[in-house]
Scaffold this motif. Structure first.
Motif, PDB file in Angstrom:
ATOM      1  N   SER A  47     -40.005  -2.718  30.077  1.00 51.00           N
ATOM      2  CA  SER A  47     -38.757  -2.707  29.319  1.00 51.00           C
ATOM      3  C   SER A  47     -37.899  -3.858  29.810  1.00 51.00           C
ATOM      4  CB  SER A  47     -38.016  -1.368  29.475  1.00 51.00           C
ATOM      5  OG  SER A  47     -37.669  -1.136  30.830  1.00 51.00           O
ATOM      6  N   GLU A  48     -36.837  -4.125  29.072  1.00 55.80           N
ATOM      7  CA  GLU A  48     -35.960  -5.231  29.435  1.00 55.80           C
ATOM      8  C   GLU A  48     -35.271  -4.967  30.774  1.00 55.80           C
ATOM      9  OE1 GLU A  48     -34.976  -8.357  28.089  1.00 55.80           O
ATOM     10  OE2 GLU A  48     -36.929  -7.995  27.155  1.00 55.80           O
ATOM     11  N   PRO A  49     -35.226  -5.960  31.646  1.00 57.18           N
ATOM     12  CA  PRO A  49     -34.513  -5.782  32.915  1.00 57.18           C
ATOM     13  C   PRO A  49     -33.015  -5.624  32.686  1.00 57.18           C
ATOM     14  CG  PRO A  49     -35.941  -7.725  32.974  1.00 57.18           C
ATOM     15  CD  PRO A  49     -35.849  -7.285  31.552  1.00 57.18           C
ATOM     16  N   GLU A  50     -32.342  -5.004  33.660  1.00 59.70           N
ATOM     17  CA  GLU A  50     -30.884  -4.890  33.643  1.00 59.70           C
ATOM     18  C   GLU A  50     -30.313  -5.750  34.766  1.00 59.70           C
ATOM     19  OE1 GLU A  50     -29.266  -0.921  33.636  1.00 59.70           O
ATOM     20  OE2 GLU A  50     -31.131  -0.125  32.807  1.00 59.70           O
ATOM     21  N   TRP A  51     -29.114  -6.286  34.508  1.00 60.00           N
ATOM     22  CA  TRP A  51     -28.468  -7.177  35.468  1.00 60.00           C
ATOM     23  C   TRP A  51     -27.231  -6.528  36.073  1.00 60.00           C
ATOM     24  CZ3 TRP A  51     -30.639 -11.850  36.692  1.00 60.00           C
ATOM     25  CH2 TRP A  51     -31.684 -12.270  35.865  1.00 60.00           C
ATOM     26  N   VAL A  52     -26.997  -6.812  37.341  1.00 61.22           N
ATOM     27  CA  VAL A  52     -25.750  -6.407  37.985  1.00 61.22           C
ATOM     28  C   VAL A  52     -24.616  -7.245  37.412  1.00 61.22           C
ATOM     29  CG1 VAL A  52     -24.486  -6.279  40.166  1.00 61.22           C
ATOM     30  CG2 VAL A  52     -26.930  -5.774  40.117  1.00 61.22           C
ATOM     31  N   GLN A  53     -23.507  -6.620  37.118  1.00 56.03           N
ATOM     32  CA  GLN A  53     -22.326  -7.358  36.686  1.00 56.03           C
ATOM     33  C   GLN A  53     -21.582  -7.820  37.937  1.00 56.03           C
ATOM     34  OE1 GLN A  53     -19.922  -5.341  33.716  1.00 56.03           O
ATOM     35  NE2 GLN A  53     -21.730  -4.274  32.912  1.00 56.03           N
ATOM     36  N   ALA A  54     -21.707  -9.105  38.242  1.00 54.84           N
ATOM     37  CA  ALA A  54     -21.106  -9.648  39.461  1.00 54.84           C
ATOM     38  C   ALA A  54     -20.924 -11.142  39.289  1.00 54.84           C
ATOM     39  CB  ALA A  54     -21.996  -9.367  40.667  1.00 54.84           C
ATOM     40  N   ASN A  55     -19.877 -11.686  39.898  1.00 53.06           N
ATOM     41  CA  ASN A  55     -19.693 -13.134  39.820  1.00 53.06           C
ATOM     42  C   ASN A  55     -19.913 -13.832  41.162  1.00 53.06           C
ATOM     43  OD1 ASN A  55     -17.295 -12.973  41.367  1.00 53.06           O
ATOM     44  ND2 ASN A  55     -16.013 -12.761  39.546  1.00 53.06           N
ATOM     45  N   PHE A  56     -20.116 -13.080  42.242  1.00 56.56           N
ATOM     46  CA  PHE A  56     -20.324 -13.694  43.552  1.00 56.56           C
ATOM     47  C   PHE A  56     -21.810 -13.704  43.923  1.00 56.56           C
ATOM     48  CE2 PHE A  56     -19.927 -13.175  48.390  1.00 56.56           C
ATOM     49  CZ  PHE A  56     -20.087 -14.535  48.585  1.00 56.56           C
ATOM     50  N   VAL A  57     -22.368 -12.561  44.235  1.00 57.59           N
ATOM     51  CA  VAL A  57     -23.817 -12.459  44.472  1.00 57.59           C
ATOM     52  C   VAL A  57     -24.385 -11.603  43.351  1.00 57.59           C
ATOM     53  CG1 VAL A  57     -25.633 -11.637  46.010  1.00 57.59           C
ATOM     54  CG2 VAL A  57     -23.585 -12.704  46.962  1.00 57.59           C
ATOM     55  N   GLY A  58     -25.324 -12.154  42.592  1.00 58.96           N
ATOM     56  CA  GLY A  58     -25.825 -11.446  41.423  1.00 58.96           C
ATOM     57  C   GLY A  58     -27.337 -11.465  41.331  1.00 58.96           C
ATOM     58  N   GLY A  59     -27.856 -10.567  40.526  1.00 62.00           N
ATOM     59  CA  GLY A  59     -29.291 -10.487  40.315  1.00 62.00           C
ATOM     60  C   GLY A  59     -29.614  -9.284  39.465  1.00 62.00           C
ATOM     61  N   LEU A  60     -30.873  -8.893  39.514  1.00 63.04           N
ATOM     62  CA  LEU A  60     -31.334  -7.762  38.722  1.00 63.04           C
ATOM     63  C   LEU A  60     -30.902  -6.436  39.329  1.00 63.04           C
ATOM     64  CD1 LEU A  60     -34.973  -8.948  37.938  1.00 63.04           C
ATOM     65  CD2 LEU A  60     -33.106  -8.757  36.292  1.00 63.04           C
ATOM     66  N   LYS A  61     -30.618  -5.491  38.467  1.00 68.71           N
ATOM     67  CA  LYS A  61     -30.324  -4.126  38.875  1.00 68.71           C
ATOM     68  C   LYS A  61     -31.546  -3.233  38.702  1.00 68.71           C
ATOM     69  CE  LYS A  61     -26.579  -2.373  37.105  1.00 68.71           C
ATOM     70  NZ  LYS A  61     -25.654  -1.691  36.168  1.00 68.71           N
ATOM     71  N   SER A  62     -32.365  -3.559  37.691  1.00 70.77           N
ATOM     72  CA  SER A  62     -33.515  -2.717  37.359  1.00 70.77           C
ATOM     73  C   SER A  62     -34.557  -3.547  36.623  1.00 70.77           C
ATOM     74  CB  SER A  62     -33.053  -1.544  36.478  1.00 70.77           C
ATOM     75  OG  SER A  62     -34.151  -0.813  35.985  1.00 70.77           O
ATOM     76  N   MET A  63     -35.850  -3.328  36.943  1.00 68.17           N
ATOM     77  CA  MET A  63     -36.937  -3.975  36.212  1.00 68.17           C
ATOM     78  C   MET A  63     -38.193  -3.090  36.291  1.00 68.17           C
ATOM     79  SD  MET A  63     -38.485  -7.881  36.409  1.00 68.17           S
ATOM     80  CE  MET A  63     -39.377  -7.647  37.960  1.00 68.17           C
ATOM     81  N   PRO A  64     -38.354  -2.165  35.344  1.00 63.77           N
ATOM     82  CA  PRO A  64     -39.545  -1.315  35.338  1.00 63.77           C
ATOM     83  C   PRO A  64     -40.796  -2.136  35.055  1.00 63.77           C
ATOM     84  CG  PRO A  64     -37.775  -0.355  34.020  1.00 63.77           C
ATOM     85  CD  PRO A  64     -37.373  -1.763  34.328  1.00 63.77           C
ATOM     86  N   VAL A  65     -41.848  -1.883  35.828  1.00 61.98           N
ATOM     87  CA  VAL A  65     -43.113  -2.609  35.655  1.00 61.98           C
ATOM     88  C   VAL A  65     -44.285  -1.629  35.668  1.00 61.98           C
ATOM     89  CG1 VAL A  65     -42.286  -4.777  36.667  1.00 61.98           C
ATOM     90  CG2 VAL A  65     -43.302  -3.036  38.151  1.00 61.98           C
ATOM     91  N   ARG A  66     -45.362  -2.075  35.030  1.00 64.67           N
ATOM     92  CA  ARG A  66     -46.638  -1.355  35.047  1.00 64.67           C
ATOM     93  C   ARG A  66     -47.676  -2.295  35.666  1.00 64.67           C
ATOM     94  NH1 ARG A  66     -47.057  -0.679  29.877  1.00 64.67           N
ATOM     95  NH2 ARG A  66     -45.926   1.298  29.867  1.00 64.67           N
ATOM     96  N   TYR A  67     -48.546  -1.760  36.492  1.00 67.34           N
ATOM     97  CA  TYR A  67     -49.434  -2.649  37.244  1.00 67.34           C
ATOM     98  C   TYR A  67     -50.695  -1.907  37.685  1.00 67.34           C
ATOM     99  CZ  TYR A  67     -46.862  -0.100  40.823  1.00 67.34           C
ATOM    100  OH  TYR A  67     -46.273   0.905  41.553  1.00 67.34           O
ATOM    101  N   ALA A  68     -51.652  -2.693  38.147  1.00 67.51           N
ATOM    102  CA  ALA A  68     -52.879  -2.134  38.736  1.00 67.51           C
ATOM    103  C   ALA A  68     -53.257  -2.969  39.959  1.00 67.51           C
ATOM    104  CB  ALA A  68     -54.007  -2.125  37.719  1.00 67.51           C
ATOM    105  N   PHE A  69     -53.731  -2.274  40.985  1.00 69.59           N
ATOM    106  CA  PHE A  69     -54.198  -2.946  42.189  1.00 69.59           C
ATOM    107  C   PHE A  69     -55.706  -3.091  42.152  1.00 69.59           C
ATOM    108  CE2 PHE A  69     -49.992  -2.353  43.608  1.00 69.59           C
ATOM    109  CZ  PHE A  69     -49.797  -3.039  44.796  1.00 69.59           C
ATOM    110  N   ASN A  70     -56.173  -4.116  42.820  1.00 67.92           N
ATOM    111  CA  ASN A  70     -57.628  -4.270  42.968  1.00 67.92           C
ATOM    112  C   ASN A  70     -58.173  -3.166  43.845  1.00 67.92           C
ATOM    113  OD1 ASN A  70     -57.837  -6.796  41.527  1.00 67.92           O
ATOM    114  ND2 ASN A  70     -56.906  -7.791  43.330  1.00 67.92           N
ATOM    115  N   PRO A  71     -59.425  -2.722  43.583  1.00 69.52           N
ATOM    116  CA  PRO A  71     -60.044  -1.733  44.481  1.00 69.52           C
ATOM    117  C   PRO A  71     -60.169  -2.308  45.879  1.00 69.52           C
ATOM    118  CG  PRO A  71     -61.313  -2.000  42.452  1.00 69.52           C
ATOM    119  CD  PRO A  71     -60.300  -3.110  42.469  1.00 69.52           C
ATOM    120  N   LYS A  72     -59.957  -1.468  46.871  1.00 73.60           N
ATOM    121  CA  LYS A  72     -60.086  -1.930  48.252  1.00 73.60           C
ATOM    122  C   LYS A  72     -61.542  -2.090  48.639  1.00 73.60           C
ATOM    123  CE  LYS A  72     -55.739  -0.433  50.269  1.00 73.60           C
ATOM    124  NZ  LYS A  72     -55.068   0.300  51.353  1.00 73.60           N
TER     125      LYS A  72
END
Length: 400
Positions: free
Chosen positions: A375-400
């Motif tokens: 889904s679309e990421p969400e951003w922190v509302q900030a003017n000094f230090v800013g970045g993402l607030k949320s970023m849901p991801v789906r993934y798979a790891f290689n077998p060990k």
């Protein structure tokens, strides 16, 4: 600023058409917005004509006045970023050896261990997580808290305080809308680190807290207010900016799959990639300076005592200084990027930040077989230090 695209569009418009723009907004004391690389670099190199006090970050007028009433300064607690020489140089020297490249490299094994713990955590979450909330926010927090000497069980409290401090404009992160709520965040930091100082004076260890608690400046014990302020900047800037880069760096890789595959196939590029992620995300949005005499920039006369706001994301996308700045390229030579500032106030923890980001992606990417945003990421509302607030991801790891 809560949206990446709109922020960069606005900064480009200013950079191209009005690079030294006077801003008179009802919520803030007036200031000049500086958006070109060459101007920001020149100002940052000249700490005599462009000083950090009395106004270091862009704070709403009402809160700025409350800080002035309570602490006697418009910044509140005076940390390293707020100080000018000679005090700045003296206090910076207290931890300079801790943050030298050689000293940071000595932390590499511990950083790798913590990175592996969070990669393992991600794998254990069953193929879906919020990459920002579950991983990116917590991994750098664990690193800096271990360095300072804060107990792991208190990291949640420290994260909350940091988000309240830097995300005060964000309705989901701020403690409240009243000025007193912002002041109480600072006082909670003060109370917590005062207790740590007292403990480390009695029981010194090999952590940064012990260095600060027992430091001498000009042969005398460091003043308590300076100690607490030092803790606050180390604990907050030491993880929030790196968290923003880990989250934003992953987003950049997902949006540039060719770069993701290049880094996955060649982990030795991770240090260069870390620097590019830092340029690309520019988590510290700005710092402010005050002129000590009349100056002319880009044809605009700025009077002595007026404020300038240096917009680092604008500098890091300025095509006048950086080739193809809107291209995310993990092999880019990033020696000229401005995300850590420039000159005498260049970020003390830059080598630690690069190490954390480098090691995390070196460990994570070879173990992943697939990752995508759900889904679309969400951003922190900030003017000094800013970045993402949320970023849901789906993934798979290689077998060990």
């Amino acid at each position: 600023m809560g949206n990446e695209a709109s922020m960069y569009a606005l900064l480009k418009e200013l950079r191209d058409d009005n690079p030294v723009a006077y801003v008179d907004h009802p919520d803030f004391e007036p200031f000049w917005a500086i958006t070109r690389y060459e101007d920001i670099k020149a100002i940052s190199q000249n700490n005599a004509e462009f000083i950090n006090n009395p106004r270091t970050v862009l704070i709403q007028r009402e809160f700025e006045q409350a800080l002035l009433s309570k602490f006697g300064t418009r910044n509140g607690l005076e940390t390293l970023i707020h100080m000018d020489d000679p005090k700045h140089r003296k206090l910076r020297n207290v931890t300079r050896n801790w943050f030298k490249p050689g000293s940071i490299e000595g932390l590499s094994t511990n950083v790798e261990t913590i990175a592996e713990q969070y990669v393992d955590k991600m794998q254990s979450m069953g193929g879906e997580c919020d990459f920002v909330r579950d991983i990116a926010l917590l991994y750098p927090l664990r690193v800096i808290m271990a360095i300072i000497g804060v107990a792991p069980e208190e990291e949640g409290m420290m994260l909350k305080l940091t988000q309240e401090l830097f995300g005060g404009q964000d309705p989901t992160q701020s403690r409240g809308e009243n000025v007193d709520d912002g002041l109480n965040v600072l006082m909670d930091f003060f109370a917590y680190f005062t207790a740590i100082v007292e403990d480390r004076k009695q029981n010194p260890g090999d952590d940064l807290a012990s260095v600060l608690a027992n430091a001498l400046v000009d042969g005398e014990p460091m003043e308590q207010l300076d100690q607490i302020s030092y803790f606050i900047i180390a604990a907050t800037a030491g993880h929030d900016t790196t968290s923003a880069t880990v989250g934003g760096g992953m987003k950049a890789l997902l949006e540039h799959p060719d770069q993701l595959e290049k880094l996955r196939g060649n982990p030795s590029l991770a240090k260069q990639a870390a620097r590019e992620m830092i340029r690309w995300t520019s988590p510290v949005r700005h710092m402010m300076r005050t002129t000590t005499k009349d100056v002319v920039l880009q044809g605009q006369t700025i009077r002595a005592g007026e404020s300038l706001c240096l917009w680092y994301p604008a500098a890091n996308r300025d095509e006048r200084a950086i080739d193809n700045p809107d291209v995310f390229d993990i092999e880019r030579d990033n020696r000229q990027q401005m995300a850590f500032g420039f000159g005498g106030h260049m970020c003390l923890g830059q080598h630690l930040a690069i190490l954390e980001i480098e090691r995390f992606f070196q460990i994570l990417l070879p173990r992943l077989s697939h990752i995508e945003m759900v889904s679309e990421p969400e951003w922190v509302q900030a003017n000094f230090v800013g970045g993402l607030k949320s970023m849901p991801v789906r993934y798979a790891f290689n077998p060990k």
